[in-house]
Design a protein around this motif. Structure first.
Motif, PDB file in Angstrom:
ATOM      1  N   ALA A 232       0.864  -1.194   0.000  1.00 16.34           N
ATOM      2  CA  ALA A 232       0.000   0.000   0.000  1.00 16.34           C
ATOM      3  C   ALA A 232       0.896   1.237   0.000  1.00 16.34           C
ATOM      4  N   GLY A 233       0.530   2.258  -0.783  1.00 11.71           N
ATOM      5  CA  GLY A 233       1.384   3.441  -0.893  1.00 11.71           C
ATOM      6  C   GLY A 233       0.843   4.657  -0.167  1.00 11.71           C
ATOM      7  N   GLY A 234      -0.481   4.740  -0.041  1.00 11.27           N
ATOM      8  CA  GLY A 234      -1.065   5.937   0.569  1.00 11.27           C
ATOM      9  C   GLY A 234      -2.216   5.586   1.494  1.00 11.27           C
ATOM     10  N   VAL A 235      -2.622   6.560   2.300  1.00  8.38           N
ATOM     11  CA  VAL A 235      -3.836   6.399   3.107  1.00  8.38           C
ATOM     12  C   VAL A 235      -4.746   7.592   2.867  1.00  8.38           C
ATOM     13  N   LEU A 236      -6.020   7.300   2.712  1.00  8.33           N
ATOM     14  CA  LEU A 236      -7.045   8.350   2.688  1.00  8.33           C
ATOM     15  C   LEU A 236      -7.710   8.254   4.052  1.00  8.33           C
ATOM     16  N   TYR A 237      -7.411   9.213   4.892  1.00  8.96           N
ATOM     17  CA  TYR A 237      -7.757   9.096   6.316  1.00  8.96           C
ATOM     18  C   TYR A 237      -7.988  10.522   6.819  1.00  8.96           C
ATOM     19  N   ARG A 238      -9.263  10.917   6.846  1.00 10.02           N
ATOM     20  CA  ARG A 238      -9.562  12.316   7.171  1.00 10.02           C
ATOM     21  C   ARG A 238      -9.501  12.593   8.664  1.00 10.02           C
ATOM     22  N   PHE A 239      -9.084  13.826   9.024  1.00 12.07           N
ATOM     23  CA  PHE A 239      -9.173  14.196  10.449  1.00 12.07           C
ATOM     24  C   PHE A 239     -10.547  14.776  10.758  1.00 12.07           C
ATOM     25  N   GLU A 240     -11.369  14.972   9.770  1.00  9.27           N
ATOM     26  CA  GLU A 240     -12.788  15.351   9.862  1.00  9.27           C
ATOM     27  C   GLU A 240     -13.044  16.752  10.420  1.00  9.27           C
ATOM     28  N   SER A 241     -12.366  17.145  11.505  1.00  8.84           N
ATOM     29  CA  SER A 241     -12.445  18.526  11.985  1.00  8.84           C
ATOM     30  C   SER A 241     -11.226  18.794  12.856  1.00  8.84           C
ATOM     31  N   ILE A 255     -10.732  10.790  20.106  1.00  5.03           N
ATOM     32  CA  ILE A 255     -10.217  12.140  20.331  1.00  5.03           C
ATOM     33  C   ILE A 255      -9.289  12.561  19.198  1.00  5.03           C
ATOM     34  N   LEU A 256      -9.333  13.880  18.934  1.00  2.25           N
ATOM     35  CA  LEU A 256      -8.610  14.410  17.783  1.00  2.25           C
ATOM     36  C   LEU A 256      -7.105  14.173  17.863  1.00  2.25           C
ATOM     37  N   GLY A 276      -8.328  15.555   5.304  1.00  2.00           N
ATOM     38  CA  GLY A 276      -9.044  16.826   5.318  1.00  2.00           C
ATOM     39  C   GLY A 276     -10.262  16.715   6.219  1.00  2.00           C
ATOM     40  N   SER A 277     -11.226  17.592   5.998  1.00  2.00           N
ATOM     41  CA  SER A 277     -12.321  17.730   6.955  1.00  2.00           C
ATOM     42  C   SER A 277     -13.677  17.773   6.258  1.00  2.00           C
ATOM     43  N   ILE A 278     -14.720  17.842   7.074  1.00  2.00           N
ATOM     44  CA  ILE A 278     -16.080  18.038   6.546  1.00  2.00           C
ATOM     45  C   ILE A 278     -16.444  19.512   6.747  1.00  2.00           C
ATOM     46  N   ILE A 279     -17.034  20.096   5.722  1.00  2.00           N
ATOM     47  CA  ILE A 279     -17.398  21.516   5.772  1.00  2.00           C
ATOM     48  C   ILE A 279     -18.892  21.620   6.068  1.00  2.00           C
ATOM     49  N   GLY A 280     -19.230  22.381   7.110  1.00  2.00           N
ATOM     50  CA  GLY A 280     -20.654  22.574   7.410  1.00  2.00           C
ATOM     51  C   GLY A 280     -21.122  21.753   8.599  1.00  2.00           C
ATOM     52  N   LEU A 281     -20.178  21.308   9.437  1.00  2.00           N
ATOM     53  CA  LEU A 281     -20.582  20.597  10.660  1.00  2.00           C
ATOM     54  C   LEU A 281     -21.250  21.602  11.599  1.00  2.00           C
ATOM     55  N   PRO A 282     -22.180  21.147  12.451  1.00  2.00           N
ATOM     56  CA  PRO A 282     -22.900  22.101  13.294  1.00  2.00           C
ATOM     57  C   PRO A 282     -21.943  22.899  14.190  1.00  2.00           C
ATOM     58  N   GLY A 283     -22.122  24.204  14.204  1.00  2.00           N
ATOM     59  CA  GLY A 283     -21.315  25.057  15.091  1.00  2.00           C
ATOM     60  C   GLY A 283     -19.937  25.377  14.539  1.00  2.00           C
ATOM     61  N   LEU A 289     -12.433  26.405  10.068  1.00  2.00           N
ATOM     62  CA  LEU A 289     -12.071  26.043   8.689  1.00  2.00           C
ATOM     63  C   LEU A 289     -10.644  26.485   8.368  1.00  2.00           C
ATOM     64  N   ALA A 290     -10.278  27.679   8.881  1.00  2.00           N
ATOM     65  CA  ALA A 290      -8.895  28.145   8.682  1.00  2.00           C
ATOM     66  C   ALA A 290      -7.928  27.142   9.319  1.00  2.00           C
ATOM     67  N   ASN A 291      -8.278  26.677  10.529  1.00  2.00           N
ATOM     68  CA  ASN A 291      -7.408  25.687  11.188  1.00  2.00           C
ATOM     69  C   ASN A 291      -7.364  24.367  10.419  1.00  2.00           C
ATOM     70  N   ASP A 292      -8.483  24.008   9.782  1.00  2.00           N
ATOM     71  CA  ASP A 292      -8.497  22.770   8.979  1.00  2.00           C
ATOM     72  C   ASP A 292      -7.451  22.870   7.866  1.00  2.00           C
ATOM     73  N   VAL A 293      -7.417  24.027   7.190  1.00  2.00           N
ATOM     74  CA  VAL A 293      -6.458  24.201   6.091  1.00  2.00           C
ATOM     75  C   VAL A 293      -5.033  24.152   6.647  1.00  2.00           C
ATOM     76  N   LEU A 294      -4.823  24.843   7.775  1.00  2.00           N
ATOM     77  CA  LEU A 294      -3.465  24.864   8.345  1.00  2.00           C
ATOM     78  C   LEU A 294      -3.027  23.471   8.788  1.00  2.00           C
ATOM     79  N   LEU A 295      -3.992  22.692   9.275  1.00  2.00           N
ATOM     80  CA  LEU A 295      -3.640  21.325   9.694  1.00  2.00           C
ATOM     81  C   LEU A 295      -3.285  20.460   8.479  1.00  2.00           C
ATOM     82  N   MET A 296      -4.036  20.623   7.384  1.00  2.00           N
ATOM     83  CA  MET A 296      -3.680  19.858   6.168  1.00  2.00           C
ATOM     84  C   MET A 296      -2.248  20.186   5.755  1.00  2.00           C
ATOM     85  N   LYS A 297      -1.925  21.475   5.848  1.00  2.00           N
ATOM     86  CA  LYS A 297      -0.573  21.887   5.442  1.00  2.00           C
ATOM     87  C   LYS A 297       0.470  21.316   6.405  1.00  2.00           C
ATOM     88  N   GLU A 298       0.191  21.467   7.708  1.00  2.00           N
ATOM     89  CA  GLU A 298       1.149  20.988   8.712  1.00  2.00           C
ATOM     90  C   GLU A 298       1.440  19.489   8.520  1.00  2.00           C
TER      91      GLU A 298
END
Ligand code: 5AD
Ligand code: SF4
Length: 420
Positions: A232-241, A255-256, A276-283, A289-298
């Motif tokens: 296996a070469g990759g994983v598709l494994y979202r952090f969701e939020s 836990i995150l 990545g994450s889900i967009i439009g979760l309650p609250g 969302l800005a943190n989601d992008v920064l986490l993808m980058k990190e």
């Protein structure tokens, strides 16, 4: 697989090369496997060689798909926006810049944002669109994510498992058609234990040359080591939020910080990350969302993978309202500005919201990767993450993009910097 680009043949030389016109400029390019062309024909080409002859109609369809918004009239844009774009070009965007972009509502500014992101895509990775095939091989899941129709407590779902032989055969067939990157996805289904998953990967890899992403959720590190060794070469494994509290509410019992540690560890093991994450979760807020992008980058994400929440029946989020599609486009554009060279995926949830037109809008905002569902028809409707899940066999893309042979593998390995 990467989408190739159309061009018109200007002349064919005797040196194994042709001059082609891509609309904006003429290029001299190797004929590659093509030997039956003359001036005036339409062809598909990659950075290095011609791939095949095509109809003018097909060429026009690809040009449409890769259309761009007109370049914005920078003089008329507000100063703050211009400053943020400057920071984007210097790669110094801050969290507050990202929050500002997520809060934009003015349509001229939004179009300017999408346009800028699309220019960033084109200047970093040209018009190469990566094509992935996904096989959803089991819809059993032990988890109870609040958003997901496959959650264990949803007893309305007809559960299925493909047999290991069926999974291998489906994968081999896809590679025969020209797919070179496949995602094997399931709910968290421990019936597929370490031995079975390893055997499936080994069998596929012994029968064909393909890059495999696993998308099977939590497993021990020892197991993930074994899957890697099996091929296996990759994983598709979202952090969701990236918001700890929201994550804990959405994924009871999880836990995150654990999720993030696992992603980091998988990266260390040599896996290519799609997350990545889900967009439009309650609250959820612009700050989240800005943190989601920064986490993808990190996390050094190779394939950012996110999508809008589609409220699904028989889940705690069934009554939630749908997020505006512009939020999805903002996420694509902002991710492109922050991660200029990444493979941003148009996901099924985006297509479910807006069908094929969603795909083109996503490309125009900076996305460059698509995922076609290769799950055999008899199971497809039961992989019920949410209602009316979009399905497109991607025939149009396959016609343009799936070509075979050693040269195509070499090109992909070079462009994606991965080994297949
Ligand atoms: N809407 C949008 N995305 C969803 N997912 C699960 N349920 C939903 C939903 N209702 C996504 C999750 C998961 C991926 C397989 O599907 O992000 O990681
Ligand atoms: Fe299971 Fe994945 Fe759905 Fe969560 S999102 S319930 S882990 S299939």
């Amino acid at each position: 697989m990467c989408l190739t680009l159309p061009a018109k043949v200007v002349s064919v030389g005797k040196n194994g090369k042709a001059i082609i016109s891509s609309g904006t400029k003429d290029l001299e390019i190797s004929l590659g496997p093509v030997n039956d062309i003359e001036a005036g024909d339409w062809v598909l080409y990659t950075n290095e060689f011609l791939v095949k002859k095509i109809d003018e109609q097909d060429a026009r369809e690809i040009f449409d798909l890769l259309a761009s918004y007109p370049k914005p009239d920078y003089d008329n844009l507000e100063d703050k926006f211009k400053k943020v774009l400057e920071s984007a070009s210097r790669q110094t965007l801050t969290k507050s810049d990202l929050e500002y972009l997520f809060q934009l509502e003015d349509s001229a500014l939004l179009q300017a944002l999408y346009s800028e992101a699309n220019i960033t895509r084109k200047s970093n990775i040209k018009d190469h669109i990566c094509i992935h095939g996904i096989i959803e091989f089991s819809n059993y899941c032990r988890n109870n994510c609040a958003y997901c129709g496959l959650r264990a407590d949803n007893h309305e779902v007809k559960r299925y498992r493909m047999s290991p032989e069926e999974i291998v055969a489906t994968a081999v067939q896809a590679v025969d058609r020209g797919y070179k990157i496949l995602v094997l996805q399931s709910g968290e289904d421990l019936w597929f234990d370490e031995e079975k998953i390893c055997q499936i990967i080994k069998d596929i890899k012994s029968k064909c040359r393909v890059f495999i992403y696993l998308s099977i959720g939590d497993r021990s590190f020892a197991e993930y080591e074994k899957f890697r060794q099996a091929g296996a070469g990759g994983v598709l494994y979202r952090f969701e939020s990236s918001n700890e509290k929201l994550y804990a509410e959405m994924r009871p019992g999880h836990i995150l910080s654990e999720r993030i540690n696992i992603l980091k560890k998988l990266k260390e093991m040599g896996y290519v990350l799609a997350t990545g994450s889900i967009i439009g979760l309650p609250g959820q807020t612009a700050s989240d969302l800005a943190n989601d992008v920064l986490l993808m980058k990190e996390l050094d994400t190779f394939m950012p993978s996110f999508g809008p929440l589609i409220p699904s029946k028989n889940t705690p989020l069934a009554g939630e309202s749908k997020v505006d599609f512009s939020m999805v486009l903002k996420m694509i554009a902002i991710s492109r500005l922050v991660m200029p060279k990444s493979r941003i995926s148009v996901t099924t949830a985006m297509e479910t919201m807006r069908s094929t037109d969603g795909r083109q809008s996503a490309f125009m905002a900076g996305a460059n990767s698509v995922m076609f569902n290769l799950t055999p028809a008899k199971y497809r409707d039961d992989y019920y993450i949410y209602e009316n899940k979009f399905f497109d066999a991607g025939e149009k893309y396959e016609k343009w993009a799936l070509f075979k042979g050693e040269l195509s593998y070499q090109m992909m390995e070079k462009e994606l910097n991965i080994e297949i």
